[in-house]
Design a protein around this motif. Structure first.
Motif, mmCIF file in Angstrom:
data_model
loop_
_atom_site.group_PDB
_atom_site.id
_atom_site.type_symbol
_atom_site.label_atom_id
_atom_site.label_comp_id
_atom_site.label_asym_id
_atom_site.label_seq_id
_atom_site.Cartn_x
_atom_site.Cartn_y
_atom_site.Cartn_z
ATOM 1 N N ARG A 221 -9.863 12.216 -65.803
ATOM 2 C CA ARG A 221 -8.652 11.785 -65.521
ATOM 3 C C ARG A 221 -7.813 11.963 -66.765
ATOM 4 N N VAL A 293 3.860 13.428 -66.403
ATOM 5 C CA VAL A 293 3.048 13.165 -65.091
ATOM 6 C C VAL A 293 2.304 14.474 -64.790
ATOM 7 N N GLN A 294 2.817 15.581 -64.775
ATOM 8 C CA GLN A 294 2.191 16.904 -64.628
ATOM 9 C C GLN A 294 1.029 17.197 -65.635
ATOM 10 N N GLN A 297 -1.739 14.556 -64.624
ATOM 11 C CA GLN A 297 -2.212 15.016 -63.258
ATOM 12 C C GLN A 297 -3.240 16.291 -63.439
ATOM 13 N N ALA A 326 3.695 7.650 -59.977
ATOM 14 C CA ALA A 326 2.665 8.832 -59.571
ATOM 15 C C ALA A 326 1.208 8.443 -59.806
ATOM 16 N N VAL A 328 -0.297 7.337 -62.575
ATOM 17 C CA VAL A 328 -0.951 8.176 -63.699
ATOM 18 C C VAL A 328 -1.236 6.748 -64.804
#
Length: 483
Positions: A221, A293-294, A297, A326, A328
């Motif tokens: 993760r 965020v990208q 993820q 998001a 995260v």
């Protein structure tokens, strides 16, 4: 090919001492130092001393060691796995060393390397994790210096994390295939969610996270750490910030973060500059939010490196909201903000008993609106004001505060490049502050501190702002005569 690597004369090992006797002969400071070192182990400590100093007697009582109240005899060290000769008497230490060898017991004689079968290391103890630093007796002080550096690098919870890992080892070997999958699991275990949970003292949460990681086949993760880089000097970075930089896959940094700080990260980490210098923004805040965020993820461990402290004019609120939206995982690591560094450069008390008991952090841009902000009234009432601003707004700040009622004689301290070797310091009054606007040579970040507490600073290494103001006035006068 010739091997030019120097050979070790003493090979490092970890000797099992659980339930075994370790003998220390001596009753003074040398014996106490060895007792304290051995006290970190599960050995049965046997101290042989007919005369023991009070500090050693107190240690024995507090730690349950066995004291043999007798003059040294060889029979007293029989059955020990290690012997320490710590009497301070060279002839007695030599005798102890000879007896130990005759009894096939390894011996260490304090400060007498020629008598030693082994050397005691400088020890970083995170049981069951241990790091031992040795110099073969050549440089004990050097070993302690290295120990201090390693101690700073290791999380205080790494021992507990190692203990937790032992409880998962058989399940991992049973459920996950050898190779990259298993290595990925352990990497995430020791650097990912379980490690972060345990660092916060949450053992149950760490156990649950490790179980979830195992059931998901070791899938990694992503995580984002909003890290304060401090004011610029790399040795003002916090230990936690340094550890996260060493673990990061990607470092997303602002333009004001010095290369020396960025270089403290992993060498193979990807580095992304997101700009944000005055008049030159390489990415919008929205684009930065999306980037963080990208990356998370995609399973990356990201350090978002911000100058100073992330929560002080760092727009961290927007980035945290984006990550919450998001789903995260993220954390915040504080940094030394520029106001504190500037105050330290000036040896300036930001609060001073009987003078100022409150502080304001603000930017010069707050004064550009039509109404006076609340903090300006606090300044007038005696608060110390730290203004994060460039020199270009200095005149506006000074003028607005004077118009609001703050005395033109209020003390002012200005630092360019706070905390760095190339810092420059200026001092004066609020009336002198507008002279900064003409200083085109001030290209680094400028920090201004205003208030009566500033008068308590050390001005020996700073330049007076008044000199700049008088110099400008003289030039203006000359130009007027020339006209």
């Amino acid at each position: 090919m010739t091997d030019t690597q120097p050979k070790l004369n003493a090979f490092p090992i970890f000797l099992r001492v659980e339930g075994e006797a370790v003998a220390i002969v001596g009753g003074g400071d040398e014996a106490l130092a060895k007792a304290r070192l051995l006290g970190q182990s599960s050995a049965e400590i046997r101290i042989i001393a007919d005369n023991a100093e009070p500090a050693l007697r107190d240690w024995i009582a507090a730690h349950g060691a066995v004291r043999i109240h007798a003059a040294y005899e060889a029979s007293l060290i029989e059955g020990a796995v290690l012997v320490f000769a710590a009497t301070g008497d060279v002839e007695l230490d030599r005798r102890i060393a000879g007896d130990a060898r005759r009894l096939s017991v390894a011996v260490n004689a304090v400060d007498r390397p020629e008598l030693c079968d082994f050397f005691t290391p400088a020890l970083v103890n995170r049981a069951p994790v241990a790091v031992a630093i040795g110099t073969e007796g050549a440089g004990p002080v050097l070993a302690q210096m290295i120990r201090a550096r390693i101690d700073q690098m290791l999380s205080p919870q790494i021992g507990a994390l190692a203990t937790l890992s032992a409880s998962f080892r058989s399940a991992v070997e049973r459920l996950l295939p050898r190779g990259e999958v298993r290595r990925g699991f352990w990497r995430e275990f020791f650097e990912g969610v379980p490690a972060r949970a345990l660092a916060r003292g949450r053992l149950a949460e760490a156990h649950d996270a490790a179980t979830e990681l195992l059931l998901n086949g070791g899938a990694v993760r992503g995580h984002v750490a909003l890290v304060g880089a401090g004011p610029g000097a790399e040795d003002l970075l916090t230990l936690r910030a340094h550890r996260l930089l060493m673990e990061a896959d990607v470092i997303v940094h602002d333009a004001l973060v010095p290369e020396a700080v960025i270089s403290m990260g992993r060498r193979d980490a990807k580095r992304l500059s997101v700009g944000k210098r005055k008049g030159c923004h390489s990415k919008t805040q929205s684009e930065i939010n999306d980037l963080l965020v990208q990356l998370a993820q995609a399973g990356k461990r990201v350090v978002r490196l911000k100058s100073g402290d992330p929560l002080v004019f760092g727009r961290a609120g927007e980035e945290m909201q984006a990550m919450r939206d998001a789903g995260v995982s993220y954390e915040v690591v504080p940094g030394v903000t520029s106001a504190f560094a500037a105050a330290a450069d000036f040896e300036l008390p930001l609060t001073l008993r009987g003078v100022s008991s409150s502080m304001v952090f603000t930017t010069g841009h707050d004064l550009k609106g039509g109404s006076l902000p609340d903090w300006a009234r606090l300044a007038i009432s005696g608060a110390t004001v730290a203004v994060y601003m460039g020199r270009s707004v200095a005149a506006d700040v000074a003028g607005r505060l004077i118009d609001a009622g703050l005395s033109p004689d209020t003390a002012v301290a200005v630092v360019e490049n706070a905390s760095l070797k190339n810092r420059r310091r200026f001092h004066g009054t609020l009336a002198d502050l507008p002279s900064l606007e003409a200083r085109g040579d001030l290209t680094g970040p400028v920090m201004t501190i205003i208030g009566d507490a500033v008068a308590g600073a050390n001005f020996e290494l700073s330049e007076p702002l008044a000199a700049l103001r008088h110099h400008e006035a003289a030039i203006a006068a000359m130009e007027g005569q020339g006209a």
